[in-house]
Design an enzyme around this catalytic site. Structure first.
Site, PDB file in Angstrom:
ATOM      1  N   HIS A  41       7.431  29.562  27.864  1.00 46.72           N
ATOM      2  CA  HIS A  41       8.483  30.150  26.453  1.00 46.72           C
ATOM      3  C   HIS A  41       7.678  29.008  25.417  1.00 46.72           C
ATOM      4  O   HIS A  41       7.430  29.537  24.609  1.00 46.72           O
ATOM      5  CB  HIS A  41       9.188  29.774  27.140  1.00 46.72           C
ATOM      6  CG  HIS A  41       9.502  30.203  28.779  1.00 46.72           C
ATOM      7  ND1 HIS A  41      10.248  30.056  29.177  1.00 46.72           N
ATOM      8  CD2 HIS A  41       9.845  31.750  28.762  1.00 46.72           C
ATOM      9  CE1 HIS A  41      10.325  30.905  30.566  1.00 46.72           C
ATOM     10  NE2 HIS A  41      10.386  31.661  30.136  1.00 46.72           N
ATOM     11  N   GLY A 151       4.744  36.443  27.507  1.00 47.40           N
ATOM     12  CA  GLY A 151       3.405  35.474  28.228  1.00 47.40           C
ATOM     13  C   GLY A 151       2.651  36.381  28.799  1.00 47.40           C
ATOM     14  O   GLY A 151       3.023  37.235  29.715  1.00 47.40           O
ATOM     15  N   LYS A 153       1.483  36.528  31.918  1.00 46.05           N
ATOM     16  CA  LYS A 153       1.377  35.885  32.952  1.00 46.05           C
ATOM     17  C   LYS A 153       2.259  37.198  33.631  1.00 46.05           C
ATOM     18  O   LYS A 153       1.725  38.071  35.059  1.00 46.05           O
ATOM     19  CB  LYS A 153       1.938  34.547  33.637  1.00 46.05           C
ATOM     20  CG  LYS A 153       2.162  34.264  34.802  1.00 46.05           C
ATOM     21  CD  LYS A 153       2.700  32.853  35.427  1.00 46.05           C
ATOM     22  CE  LYS A 153       4.180  33.059  35.314  1.00 46.05           C
ATOM     23  NZ  LYS A 153       4.788  34.473  36.734  1.00 46.05           N
ATOM     24  N   ASP A 154       2.904  38.294  33.551  1.00 42.87           N
ATOM     25  CA  ASP A 154       3.254  39.036  33.644  1.00 42.87           C
ATOM     26  C   ASP A 154       2.739  39.735  32.925  1.00 42.87           C
ATOM     27  O   ASP A 154       3.391  40.669  32.278  1.00 42.87           O
ATOM     28  CB  ASP A 154       5.325  39.215  33.339  1.00 42.87           C
ATOM     29  CG  ASP A 154       6.013  38.211  33.495  1.00 42.87           C
ATOM     30  OD1 ASP A 154       5.471  37.719  35.136  1.00 42.87           O
ATOM     31  OD2 ASP A 154       6.327  37.256  32.869  1.00 42.87           O
TER      32      ASP A 154
HETATM   33  O1  PAF Z   1      10.196  37.991  31.488  1.00 34.66           O
HETATM   34  C1  PAF Z   1      11.213  38.589  31.451  1.00 34.66           C
HETATM   35  O2  PAF Z   1      11.078  36.995  31.170  1.00 34.66           O
HETATM   36  C2  PAF Z   1      11.725  39.524  30.741  1.00 34.66           C
HETATM   37  O3  PAF Z   1      11.274  40.275  31.555  1.00 34.66           O
HETATM   38  C3  PAF Z   1      12.403  40.030  29.830  1.00 34.66           C
HETATM   39  C4  PAF Z   1      10.987  40.153  29.153  1.00 34.66           C
HETATM   40  C5  PAF Z   1      12.829  38.404  29.362  1.00 34.66           C
HETATM   41  C6  PAF Z   1      12.891  41.573  30.207  1.00 34.66           C
HETATM   42  O4  PAF Z   1      14.591  41.079  30.516  1.00 34.66           O
END
Ligand code: PAF
Length: 286
Positions: A41, A151, A153-154
């Site tokens: 983050h 990111g 990663k997701d």
């Molecule tokens: O990736 C995340 O932390 C969440 O899916 C997000 C994008 C903040 C939406 O709640």
């Protein structure tokens, strides 16, 4: 000591402030999160700091993206720690709304990004990407960002959000940044907090599985199943683990493919004990 970001709980108040910032000609950079911030983050916030005059973070554990059997209640939270970390990355404002402020009584509008939400996490976690797309579109309307950082990663989430922004003409630039890893290769994730010491060791198999597939790609392998097999061979023997999926798909559309003709994404989702971890890597000709 860096100054702590100003915390705003009210979406309406933050939106008012952001519309004023825009009217002053300020550029707004935005990092949406569910809190429990880690170095991944912070890399988004640092990049956001370079790209905007005003840097906004949101911390909201979004209930609509959790299934009924998922970990909403036990999702890790540490607001004081998050604000200290956000301060170190130069964050100006933190939107920290209550669920009722985001989804008041009578709420009934949802965003469904259809094709790219299918398969992988979309199938394993029904309704997950509707929840993600809905909350992110709401957050965009509140924060009014010029640029938003996520990111990769997701990765499926990132592709869902890119599609949503393109399809709905949302005037925001989406920036995806590479996975940040621990020194031993484990992809940083708030869910790593659930891992016991032995599980933490076993979790290293995910990055080793990527390395095995990467080596095959570098040697010229372009068959999707063969690349998946290289990753599976590393993951299957890991004690206490269960593969949720190991898939090579088209990197942009996330459609299934048999043979790589252009960039592909290898995505892994693996349970280590009860904790579901994801990781992935894009293989291309660059
Ligand atoms: O990736 C995340 O932390 C969440 O899916 C997000 C994008 C903040 C939406 O709640």
């Amino acid at each position: 000591m860096p100054t702590s970001p100003e915390v705003v709980a009210s979406p309406v108040e933050l939106q008012r402030r952001m519309l004023e910032a825009r009217a002053r000609g300020q550029r707004i950079a935005f990092v949406p999160t569910m809190g429990y911030l880690h170095e991944g983050h912070l890399s988004l916030l640092r990049e956001g700091r370079k790209r905007g005059d005003v840097l906004v973070l949101s911390i909201f554990v979004n209930p609509t993206q959790f299934g009924p059997s998922e970990d909403l209640a036990r999702y890790p939270r540490d607001l004081a720690g998050d604000l200290a970390k956000a301060a170190s990355a130069g964050t100006d404002l933190a939107l920290v709304p209550e669920p009722a402020a985001m989804y008041p009584d009578g709420y009934q509008t949802y965003v469904d990004v259809r094709e790219v939400s299918k398969g992988q996490c979309g199938d394993r976690r029904p309704g997950h990407f509707v929840g993600v797309a809905t909350v992110v579109l709401k957050l965009f309307n509140i924060v009014q960002p010029h640029v938003a950082l996520f990111g990769d990663k997701d990765y499926q989430q990132l592709q869902v959000l890119r599609r949503m922004v393109a399809d709905l003409d949302v005037p925001v630039e989406i920036v995806g940044l590479p996975i940040v890893r621990e020194a031993d290769g484990l992809a940083m994730s708030s869910r790593n907090a659930y891992l016991g010491p032995e599980e933490r060791q076993h979790a290293l198999a995910l990055s080793r599985a990527l390395a095995a597939a990467r080596a095959r790609w570098a040697a010229g392998e372009r068959d999707a199943r063969a690349l998946e097999s290289a990753a599976r061979a590393v993951l299957e023997p890991v004690p206490g683990s269960r593969i949720d999926y190991v898939e090579v798909r088209d990197a942009e559309t996330l459609r299934s493919i048999d043979h790589a003709e252009r960039a592909v994404r290898l995505s892994l989702a693996v349970f280590i004990g009860k904790t579901r971890l994801i990781d992935g890597e894009t293989f291309s000709w660059k």
